[in-house]
Write an enzyme that holds these catalytic residues in place. Sequence first.
Site, short mmCIF file in Angstrom:
data_model
loop_
_atom_site.label_atom_id
_atom_site.label_comp_id
_atom_site.label_asym_id
_atom_site.label_seq_id
_atom_site.Cartn_x
_atom_site.Cartn_y
_atom_site.Cartn_z
N ASN A 97 0.79 -0.85 0.10
CA ASN A 97 0.08 -0.06 -0.12
C ASN A 97 1.08 1.14 0.49
OD1 ASN A 97 -1.72 2.27 0.17
ND2 ASN A 97 -3.02 1.07 1.59
N HIS A 134 -14.02 -13.07 -20.75
CA HIS A 134 -15.99 -12.42 -19.88
C HIS A 134 -16.18 -10.90 -19.50
CE1 HIS A 134 -12.93 -14.58 -16.32
NE2 HIS A 134 -13.89 -13.74 -16.67
N ASP A 155 -6.21 -13.93 -20.08
CA ASP A 155 -7.24 -15.37 -19.10
C ASP A 155 -8.22 -15.75 -19.86
OD1 ASP A 155 -7.85 -15.39 -16.23
OD2 ASP A 155 -9.71 -14.86 -16.46
N GLU A 210 -3.46 -18.43 -20.35
CA GLU A 210 -3.93 -19.48 -19.47
C GLU A 210 -4.75 -20.58 -19.97
OE1 GLU A 210 -6.20 -19.47 -14.83
OE2 GLU A 210 -6.75 -19.01 -16.59
N HIS A 229 -2.40 -17.12 -7.93
CA HIS A 229 -3.23 -16.51 -6.75
C HIS A 229 -4.50 -17.43 -7.88
CE1 HIS A 229 -4.13 -15.90 -11.20
NE2 HIS A 229 -4.99 -15.31 -10.96
N ASP A 230 -4.56 -18.97 -8.26
CA ASP A 230 -5.34 -19.57 -8.52
C ASP A 230 -5.22 -20.99 -7.71
OD1 ASP A 230 -7.37 -18.43 -10.03
OD2 ASP A 230 -5.59 -18.60 -11.68
N ASP A 279 -7.66 -20.44 -2.76
CA ASP A 279 -8.56 -18.97 -3.25
C ASP A 279 -9.67 -18.60 -2.14
OD1 ASP A 279 -9.42 -16.25 -4.08
OD2 ASP A 279 -10.15 -17.15 -5.62
#
Length: 588
Positions: A149, A249, A327, A356, A422-423, A467
């Site tokens: 951050n 999508h 993706d 991916e 992350h998956d 996740d």
Amino acid sequence: MEYAAIHHQPFSTDAYSYDGRTVHIKIRTKKGDADHIRFIWGDPYEYNDGKWSANEQPMRKIAATEMHDYWFAEVVPPFRRLQYAFVVTDDHEDIFFGSSGVCPYNEKTLETIHYYFKFPFVHEADTFQAPEWVKSTVWYQIFPERFANGREDLSPKNALPWGSKDPGVNDFFGGDLQGIVDKLDYLEDLGVNGIYLTPIFSAPSNHKYDTLDYFSIDPHFGDPEIFRTLVSQLHQRGMRIMLDAVFNHIGSASPQWQDVVKNGDQSRYKDWFHIHSFPVTDDNYDRFAFTADMPKLNTANPEVQKYLLDIALYWIREFDIDGWRLDVANEVDHVFWKTFRQAVSTEKPDVYILGEIWHSAEPWLRGDEFHAAMNYPFTEPMIEYFADQTISASRMAHRVNAHLMNGMKQANEVMFNLLDSHDTKRLLTRCRNDEKKARALLAFMFAQTGSPCIYYGTEIGLDGENDPLCRKCMVWEKEKQNQDMLQFMKRLIALRKQENTLLTEGHLEWNLLDDKNDFISFSRTLDEKILIYFFNQGNVVQHISLRELNIDRNNKICDAWTEQPLHYHDVIAVQPGEFLILSAAAPV
């Protein structure tokens, strides 16, 4: 000889142009069946005294799986035309194998031209070509909302204190692009030279895979100027950046989808999607998986194609990004991806296109779509052996070999190798918090051909289940970081970069697969240089006698990790859970 096991497919990963001049040829046989194979080849138009002029050379067995052997030959046809066949030999017979299958090996067969395979012309335009810089890149994947951050004033109002809890599906903690800029010294010191960011475009979620506007950066992440600064500073440091494009999508809150919801079959965007009937309900349109807030785009629609291509080109032209990670790439039609490849490669010839795809990606890696895929099928057997302990060493090696044989060499050289993301569960968690296993896995992956990637936090011992727990906040307090792991990763990355050419292009050979003692050895060889790896996953100390290895006694030998010189008569112990890397090279 098992004739049915012999396989060669022309115009495929069995027969392809490597560099516009050199042709790579592979043939598969039943494991242990063939003693040797001769490759017969020549120019289809070259005759001498009425007979076709053919060359002959031995093929080299380069890999084995549980059921098959793979043989390889490399030729440079003088006139870029090739006519060829194989002579397969075992203990009992020689057979001719060509376009008509198995034939008797005799003069009549050799003189029957239509029995031969053809490679009509080696066109550079048909050759799979990937950006050269990818071969020397070590990637670092960042999930921006959880990395750092840098500007608390940009954080969502409901943002939680940094790292105050394990993340929930809908939690925000305030990570942003300024935070990444602030940590570039850290990343450079780590040694990585490629940054892959998951989506940064406007979206309501913390992961940003439900895009609102592909042309704008999410306001909680920053603005175009800070992104421009990030790209510029990365490039000044010799580092690359790859963005994540979600073209399968779009988010349900996007203007396009909301127009369809409001106006139904009168919407100008109704053909942008796969809608079964009107009005739109929760179950009458195609979406990503069964996720209602991610309606699937109709990439066969020319308007959608133009919209997505404009997006891809915009981020290249405006910000000079170096790559696109695509993706859910396997659920978008091939026609669109071919158009995408042509458009972005024309705009920036050395852009990297990564899909991916969680299964075999060969249909997308033929030279006119992607350069690489996220190489889960390649690394999963490694994880199953080292972390899960559900397969044997030989089973792992056979699956690794099969995957390599399924691709062109130049595609394998730029594949995106990763152990977590992350998956998935984080690496340390997959290893049941056994740091030795995690280190061994990382060292093993970094020894393979392809472009390695680590997920943020792996280097300091961050753990996490699937996740959302694999998306924890990065830990920046040094006293809370695993400093030993950090130093390990720095050394591993440095060694990879130091030996990059060998580890990218060198031959892989399995020297020992001891399933009983869980002891593995393999070598990577290129020209006069060799790296020999040993992994002891068993419970007994293993001793390596250098004089028993296939190393010239006059070669310069050292421990590649410590750079300590070794001698031909040395015996080295490899403790349980540890690994050893030897380097040998001809004296200069």
